[in-house]
Design a protein around this motif. Structure first.
Motif, PDB file in Angstrom:
ATOM      1  N   LEU A 181       0.830  -1.209   0.000  1.00 40.02           N
ATOM      2  CA  LEU A 181       0.000   0.000   0.000  1.00 40.02           C
ATOM      3  C   LEU A 181       0.866   1.261   0.000  1.00 40.02           C
ATOM      4  CD1 LEU A 181      -3.002  -0.667   2.440  1.00 40.02           C
ATOM      5  CD2 LEU A 181      -3.116  -0.123   0.008  1.00 40.02           C
ATOM      6  N   ALA A 182       1.899   1.264   0.837  1.00 40.78           N
ATOM      7  CA  ALA A 182       2.804   2.418   0.873  1.00 40.78           C
ATOM      8  C   ALA A 182       3.541   2.557  -0.458  1.00 40.78           C
ATOM      9  CB  ALA A 182       3.805   2.266   2.020  1.00 40.78           C
ATOM     10  N   LEU A 183       3.907   1.422  -1.060  1.00 36.71           N
ATOM     11  CA  LEU A 183       4.543   1.459  -2.375  1.00 36.71           C
ATOM     12  C   LEU A 183       3.598   2.095  -3.400  1.00 36.71           C
ATOM     13  CD1 LEU A 183       6.764  -1.139  -4.031  1.00 36.71           C
ATOM     14  CD2 LEU A 183       4.666  -0.532  -5.236  1.00 36.71           C
ATOM     15  N   THR A 184       2.304   1.781  -3.283  1.00 40.78           N
ATOM     16  CA  THR A 184       1.309   2.379  -4.171  1.00 40.78           C
ATOM     17  C   THR A 184       1.295   3.897  -4.037  1.00 40.78           C
ATOM     18  OG1 THR A 184      -0.079   0.412  -4.068  1.00 40.78           O
ATOM     19  CG2 THR A 184      -1.146   2.455  -4.740  1.00 40.78           C
ATOM     20  N   VAL A 185       1.358   4.381  -2.797  1.00 40.09           N
ATOM     21  CA  VAL A 185       1.405   5.833  -2.585  1.00 40.09           C
ATOM     22  C   VAL A 185       2.641   6.418  -3.264  1.00 40.09           C
ATOM     23  CG1 VAL A 185       1.588   7.673  -0.868  1.00 40.09           C
ATOM     24  CG2 VAL A 185       0.102   5.709  -0.430  1.00 40.09           C
TER      25      VAL A 185
ATOM     26  N   ARG B  88     -12.863  -1.334  -0.507  1.00 39.99           N
ATOM     27  CA  ARG B  88     -11.514  -1.292  -1.053  1.00 39.99           C
ATOM     28  C   ARG B  88     -11.531  -1.508  -2.558  1.00 39.99           C
ATOM     29  NH1 ARG B  88      -6.987  -2.381   2.572  1.00 39.99           N
ATOM     30  NH2 ARG B  88      -7.667  -2.109   4.721  1.00 39.99           N
ATOM     31  N   LEU B  89     -12.521  -2.255  -3.058  1.00 45.35           N
ATOM     32  CA  LEU B  89     -12.619  -2.460  -4.498  1.00 45.35           C
ATOM     33  C   LEU B  89     -12.896  -1.138  -5.214  1.00 45.35           C
ATOM     34  CD1 LEU B  89     -12.634  -4.364  -6.909  1.00 45.35           C
ATOM     35  CD2 LEU B  89     -15.082  -4.783  -6.478  1.00 45.35           C
ATOM     36  N   SER B  90     -13.771  -0.319  -4.640  1.00 39.00           N
ATOM     37  CA  SER B  90     -14.038   0.985  -5.258  1.00 39.00           C
ATOM     38  C   SER B  90     -12.788   1.862  -5.228  1.00 39.00           C
ATOM     39  CB  SER B  90     -15.199   1.687  -4.550  1.00 39.00           C
ATOM     40  OG  SER B  90     -14.854   2.059  -3.227  1.00 39.00           O
ATOM     41  N   THR B  91     -11.968   1.709  -4.187  1.00 43.22           N
ATOM     42  CA  THR B  91     -10.697   2.444  -4.143  1.00 43.22           C
ATOM     43  C   THR B  91      -9.786   1.993  -5.276  1.00 43.22           C
ATOM     44  OG1 THR B  91     -10.854   2.699  -1.743  1.00 43.22           O
ATOM     45  CG2 THR B  91      -8.681   2.987  -2.739  1.00 43.22           C
ATOM     46  N   SER B  92      -9.751   0.685  -5.555  1.00 45.44           N
ATOM     47  CA  SER B  92      -8.956   0.179  -6.667  1.00 45.44           C
ATOM     48  C   SER B  92      -9.438   0.754  -7.995  1.00 45.44           C
ATOM     49  CB  SER B  92      -9.017  -1.349  -6.715  1.00 45.44           C
ATOM     50  OG  SER B  92      -8.204  -1.921  -5.720  1.00 45.44           O
TER      51      SER B  92
ATOM     52  N   GLU C 230       2.170  -0.167 -12.347  1.00 51.65           N
ATOM     53  CA  GLU C 230       0.878   0.439 -12.032  1.00 51.65           C
ATOM     54  C   GLU C 230      -0.163  -0.617 -11.678  1.00 51.65           C
ATOM     55  OE1 GLU C 230       0.149   2.741 -15.502  1.00 51.65           O
ATOM     56  OE2 GLU C 230       1.500   4.363 -14.912  1.00 51.65           O
ATOM     57  N   GLY C 231      -0.045  -1.819 -12.263  1.00 54.93           N
ATOM     58  CA  GLY C 231      -0.973  -2.884 -11.907  1.00 54.93           C
ATOM     59  C   GLY C 231      -0.880  -3.272 -10.449  1.00 54.93           C
ATOM     60  N   VAL C 232       0.345  -3.228  -9.904  1.00 46.09           N
ATOM     61  CA  VAL C 232       0.531  -3.513  -8.476  1.00 46.09           C
ATOM     62  C   VAL C 232      -0.219  -2.488  -7.639  1.00 46.09           C
ATOM     63  CG1 VAL C 232       2.218  -3.738  -6.626  1.00 46.09           C
ATOM     64  CG2 VAL C 232       2.762  -4.587  -8.911  1.00 46.09           C
ATOM     65  N   GLY C 233      -0.103  -1.215  -8.021  1.00 44.77           N
ATOM     66  CA  GLY C 233      -0.789  -0.160  -7.283  1.00 44.77           C
ATOM     67  C   GLY C 233      -2.295  -0.308  -7.328  1.00 44.77           C
ATOM     68  N   ILE C 234      -2.829  -0.755  -8.458  1.00 40.65           N
ATOM     69  CA  ILE C 234      -4.276  -0.947  -8.584  1.00 40.65           C
ATOM     70  C   ILE C 234      -4.743  -2.105  -7.716  1.00 40.65           C
ATOM     71  CG2 ILE C 234      -6.098  -1.581 -10.204  1.00 40.65           C
ATOM     72  CD1 ILE C 234      -4.485  -0.117 -12.385  1.00 40.65           C
ATOM     73  N   ALA C 235      -3.931  -3.161  -7.643  1.00 41.34           N
ATOM     74  CA  ALA C 235      -4.328  -4.354  -6.887  1.00 41.34           C
ATOM     75  C   ALA C 235      -4.160  -4.190  -5.384  1.00 41.34           C
ATOM     76  CB  ALA C 235      -3.512  -5.560  -7.367  1.00 41.34           C
ATOM     77  N   ALA C 236      -3.317  -3.270  -4.949  1.00 47.20           N
ATOM     78  CA  ALA C 236      -2.957  -3.173  -3.532  1.00 47.20           C
ATOM     79  C   ALA C 236      -4.154  -3.039  -2.582  1.00 47.20           C
ATOM     80  CB  ALA C 236      -1.979  -2.015  -3.326  1.00 47.20           C
TER      81      ALA C 236
ATOM     82  N   GLU D 183      -7.102   8.709  -0.472  1.00 49.02           N
ATOM     83  CA  GLU D 183      -7.861   7.524  -0.092  1.00 49.02           C
ATOM     84  C   GLU D 183      -6.945   6.386   0.371  1.00 49.02           C
ATOM     85  OE1 GLU D 183     -11.100   7.060   0.184  1.00 49.02           O
ATOM     86  OE2 GLU D 183     -11.415   9.171  -0.285  1.00 49.02           O
ATOM     87  N   VAL D 184      -5.854   6.151  -0.351  1.00 45.97           N
ATOM     88  CA  VAL D 184      -4.946   5.073   0.019  1.00 45.97           C
ATOM     89  C   VAL D 184      -4.255   5.389   1.345  1.00 45.97           C
ATOM     90  CG1 VAL D 184      -2.909   3.752  -0.680  1.00 45.97           C
ATOM     91  CG2 VAL D 184      -4.601   4.421  -2.387  1.00 45.97           C
ATOM     92  N   THR D 185      -3.923   6.647   1.558  1.00 48.68           N
ATOM     93  CA  THR D 185      -3.326   7.040   2.840  1.00 48.68           C
ATOM     94  C   THR D 185      -4.290   6.785   3.989  1.00 48.68           C
ATOM     95  OG1 THR D 185      -2.017   8.745   1.710  1.00 48.68           O
ATOM     96  CG2 THR D 185      -2.240   8.938   4.093  1.00 48.68           C
ATOM     97  N   ARG D 186      -5.586   7.018   3.760  1.00 45.18           N
ATOM     98  CA  ARG D 186      -6.598   6.716   4.784  1.00 45.18           C
ATOM     99  C   ARG D 186      -6.594   5.222   5.108  1.00 45.18           C
ATOM    100  NH1 ARG D 186     -11.426   6.752   3.591  1.00 45.18           N
ATOM    101  NH2 ARG D 186     -12.309   7.048   5.649  1.00 45.18           N
ATOM    102  N   LEU D 187      -6.463   4.387   4.086  1.00 41.99           N
ATOM    103  CA  LEU D 187      -6.414   2.948   4.333  1.00 41.99           C
ATOM    104  C   LEU D 187      -5.199   2.576   5.183  1.00 41.99           C
ATOM    105  CD1 LEU D 187      -7.372   1.379   0.864  1.00 41.99           C
ATOM    106  CD2 LEU D 187      -8.760   1.456   2.945  1.00 41.99           C
ATOM    107  N   LEU D 188      -4.060   3.187   4.862  1.00 42.50           N
ATOM    108  CA  LEU D 188      -2.848   2.906   5.636  1.00 42.50           C
ATOM    109  C   LEU D 188      -3.002   3.318   7.094  1.00 42.50           C
ATOM    110  CD1 LEU D 188       0.176   3.812   3.317  1.00 42.50           C
ATOM    111  CD2 LEU D 188      -0.183   1.657   4.537  1.00 42.50           C
TER     112      LEU D 188
END
Length: 396
Positions: free
Chosen positions: A182-186, A244-248, A292-298, A355-360
């Protein structure tokens, strides 16, 4: 005691319009009379921007221009490689303020040669354009439409899909490993924000001054971010949180807008005859986009595995806009539209970072671990480093 609401009839509306009417009259007076400071002995202010040079046939050059100044601009002469040549302006030799037109130059050019074009106005002002490497500009046809779509598919859909194939492997990571991803995605998204904004500002700097290009892209990015943030707040109202799916999907949409910009760069390179550059960009962007696919899946690593159709949708949403970008740049490139698309993409990715930071932060609170742990900081740094390393393949 009941309060009286006075002046809520039609007269109240008219009172509100009086200042606007006065402002309109003042502006009309200034435009028509120059506010009393106009001088007829001063030369006109000429600001002609060359948008594009196309070579539709072996015997013709077409220069697309926009008049961004306050005065009309009259094209008097055209010079190609230090030699005067004939020309024809699509809408007449005089281009009005904020007007755009095409200048057709009958000229037999040689493939692979460089050409310098000089537009000379009736006041003697010159505006330059160049063709670094002459090559036929692809016209609109079924074949060229398919070829550009194939390029966008290689650059966008395929690498994003390959990145999503890491999903089964990533699900087997522990809690710490998932937070690292997740942090890598950010980190990936932070790089895309900086890269996209720099590209948008560069394009905005090439626009006529009247468009105020740089402030425009900054404000569009900000308004996009705030608009998406507000829309997400309304969507989440009455719910504990969005899935989380909507976040993806939002990550995929933001990345898709950025990939549209990459498609614009590749399509423009091929349209201008820079085939070698276009091929190099395809290779670089393909390697660049697989992460980018990794970031989408995270975000969906901790949810029950979504159906296959969701992965198909995520891949198309994240990579498909690259196809649209190659079409736009290949057949009707516009610096203004490109800058706006990139600015919207920056704003969308900023909202996704939020949004991803909120998840973290939520995961850190549940595990009672510090939000800025070594794992999270390492993931953020790794994401930025990966994007930087793969970007070298595009820029070198």
């Amino acid at each position: 005691m009941e309060k009286r609401h006075e002046g809520r009839g039609p007269g109240w509306v008219l009172l509100g319009l009086i200042p606007l009417l006065g402002l309109g009259l003042l502006l009309a007076f200034i435009v028509l009379n120059g506010a009393g400071v106009a001088r007829s002995d001063l030369p006109p202010v000429e600001d002609l921007t060359v948008e594009r040079v196309a070579l539709p046939t072996e015997y013709e050059m077409v220069v697309s221009v926009t008049n961004g100044g306050p005065d009309p601009v009259t094209i008097a002469q055209v010079n190609v490689n230090d030699a005067l040549t004939g020309f024809e302006v699509e809408s007449g030799n005089t281009i009005p303020p904020l007007g755009s037109t095409e200048i057709n130059i009958p000229y037999t050019w040689v493939e692979g040669e460089a050409y310098a074009i000089t537009l000379i106005t009736n006041t003697g002002t010159t505006f330059d354009a160049e063709v670094p490497l002459a090559a036929l500009t692809p016209g609109f046809s079924g074949e060229s439409l398919f070829r550009y779509a194939l390029i966008g598919f290689y650059v966008g859909v395929v690498p994003v899909s390959l990145g999503l194939l890491w999903y089964p492997f990533l699900r087997r990571l522990g809690v710490s490993g998932m937070n690292f991803v997740l942090a890598l995605t950010v980190g990936l998204l932070v790089w895309l924000v900086v890269d996209g904004m720099l590209e948008a500002v560069e394009l905005a700097g090439q626009l006529p001054g009247v468009f105020s290009g740089v402030p425009m892209v900054l404000l569009v990015a900000l308004l996009t971010f705030l608009g998406l943030l507000g829309a997400e707040s309304l969507f989440r109202r009455g719910r504990d949180e969005s899935s989380r799916l909507s976040t993806s999907y939002r990550i995929s949409a933001g990345i898709g807008l950025h990939n549209l910009g990459e498609g614009l760069a590749i399509g423009a390179a091929f349209a201008l005859g820079e085939a070698a550059l276009g091929t190099f960009l395809i290779i670089g962007f393909t390697l660049h986009n697989i992460t980018e696919g990794v970031g989408i899946a995270a975000p969906i690593l901790k949810e029950r595995r979504p159906s296959l159709w969701h992965f198909v949708g995520l891949a198309l949403l994240g990579g498909g806009p690259a196809i649209l970008g190659t079409w736009i740049a290949g057949f009707a490139y516009s610096n203004l539209l490109s800058a706006l698309f990139l600015a919207v993409g920056v704003g969308a990715i900023l909202q996704v970072i939020y949004e991803v930071t909120r998840l973290l932060l939520k995961d850190s609170a549940q595990t009672k671990a510090p939000a800025l742990s070594g794992t999270n900081l390492g993931g953020l740094t790794a994401g930025i480093a990966i994007m930087y390393a793969t970007a070298l393949l595009v820029s070198v």
